[in-house]
Design a protein around this motif. Structure first.
Motif, PDB file in Angstrom:
ATOM      1  N   ASP A  97       3.358  -5.556   7.326  1.00  0.00           N
ATOM      2  CA  ASP A  97       4.820  -5.666   7.238  1.00  0.00           C
ATOM      3  C   ASP A  97       5.377  -4.297   6.839  1.00  0.00           C
ATOM      4  O   ASP A  97       5.155  -3.824   5.716  1.00  0.00           O
ATOM      5  CB  ASP A  97       5.181  -6.715   6.190  1.00  0.00           C
ATOM      6  N   PRO A  98       6.116  -3.624   7.722  1.00  0.00           N
ATOM      7  CA  PRO A  98       6.616  -2.270   7.412  1.00  0.00           C
ATOM      8  C   PRO A  98       7.596  -2.232   6.250  1.00  0.00           C
ATOM      9  O   PRO A  98       7.870  -1.153   5.709  1.00  0.00           O
ATOM     10  CB  PRO A  98       7.291  -1.834   8.724  1.00  0.00           C
ATOM     11  N   ASP A  99       8.145  -3.376   5.863  1.00  0.00           N
ATOM     12  CA  ASP A  99       9.079  -3.406   4.738  1.00  0.00           C
ATOM     13  C   ASP A  99       8.368  -3.424   3.389  1.00  0.00           C
ATOM     14  O   ASP A  99       9.019  -3.322   2.344  1.00  0.00           O
ATOM     15  CB  ASP A  99       9.985  -4.637   4.839  1.00  0.00           C
ATOM     16  N   LEU A 100       7.041  -3.558   3.414  1.00  0.00           N
ATOM     17  CA  LEU A 100       6.263  -3.623   2.179  1.00  0.00           C
ATOM     18  C   LEU A 100       5.365  -2.404   2.044  1.00  0.00           C
ATOM     19  O   LEU A 100       4.924  -1.840   3.044  1.00  0.00           O
ATOM     20  CB  LEU A 100       5.394  -4.886   2.156  1.00  0.00           C
ATOM     21  N   GLN A 105       0.452  -5.221   1.410  1.00  0.00           N
ATOM     22  CA  GLN A 105       0.146  -5.775   2.727  1.00  0.00           C
ATOM     23  C   GLN A 105      -1.255  -6.380   2.803  1.00  0.00           C
ATOM     24  O   GLN A 105      -1.514  -7.255   3.615  1.00  0.00           O
ATOM     25  CB  GLN A 105       0.284  -4.684   3.805  1.00  0.00           C
TER      26      GLN A 105
END
Length: 255
Positions: A97-100, A105
């Motif tokens: 997840d690029p938001d994490l 991850q």
């Protein structure tokens, strides 16, 4: 074939099977098929009870996790310790997840394996950290994500070997055989998976030194009363035992 097999795993998990049988039973009763409906309801209830209590799964999982003791480097024979040049961490799970941040991850199993691998790598001067794990089911390889975390917490890039090709333990052993050869190496994976992993690597003529981690059964038999009541944790234990059993069958088929 491997992708299909993993995608079908949820269909044989105890909770899914139990709910499918219970719903089928209710549907059969609504269709006036009383005998078939009662049998389906009974089978679903039985699976839910057996897996929810984990009467059989807990002893089986405990035996799997205790097949090899934790690795204490100081207790290794000096000649063996001096020959070890690689600490191999087998692949597990993550969600890219690029938001994490990368540290958020990776799955709990990946984190346990990574921490144990780094601990042993630091106790074996001159060794390299080999991080394995392919694309399944995430488009970013597990080795890449875990390798990024390793570098973020202080492992030099030149000391890490990232093996992104394998998609299961059998492929990890086959693809790493040219690197590891017959020289002893530390093998880090979840305790429940260790016995199967050791057997697979040995079948390729390699010499793993087991370093199990990520223990699920941590209480002695006859522990707290709450641990013996039906709960979601016991469902997970039952699922883990089924997964290891299917892994053995899959390795036998592929061999």
């Amino acid at each position: 074939m491997i992708h299909v097999g993993r995608s079908l795993l949820p269909l044989i998990e105890p909770l899914f099977l139990a709910l499918a049988l219970l719903l089928s039973g209710l549907a059969l009763l609504a269709l006036k098929r009383k005998r078939a409906g009662v049998l389906s309801l009974g089978a679903g209830t039985a699976i839910l009870l057996v897996s929810g209590y984990a009467w059989f799964a807990k002893p089986v999982l405990r035996a799997l996790e205790r097949a090899h003791p934790p690795l204490i480097v100081e207790r290794l024979a000096p000649d063996l310790r001096d020959r070890i040049r690689h600490v191999v961490i087998l692949g597990s799970g993550h969600v890219s997840d690029p938001d994490l941040p990368r540290t958020a991850q990776i799955s709990a199993s990946s984190l346990y394996r990574l921490v144990e691998g780094i601990r042993l790598y630091r106790q074996l001067p001159g060794s390299k950290l080999v991080i394995a794990g392919g694309v399944i089911p995430d488009p970013v390889t597990n080795a890449r994500v875990v390798g990024d975390v390793a570098q973020q917490i202080g492992v030099p890039a030149q000391d890490a070997i990232i093996e992104e090709r394998p998609s299961d333990t059998l492929e990890e052993a086959r693809l790493m055989q040219p690197l590891l050869g017959r020289t002893p190496f530390v093998l880090v994976t979840s305790a429940a998976h260790m016995a199967r992993a050791v057997r697979i690597f040995e079948q390729f003529g390699m010499h793993p030194v087991p370093a199990p981690t990520d223990y699920i059964i941590k209480n002695r038999p006859g522990g707290a009363v709450a641990s013996w009541l039906p709960n979601s944790g016991n469902l997970w234990i039952s699922q883990r035992v089924i997964y290891e059993g299917l892994g053995k069958v899959w390795a036998w088929i592929r061999n």
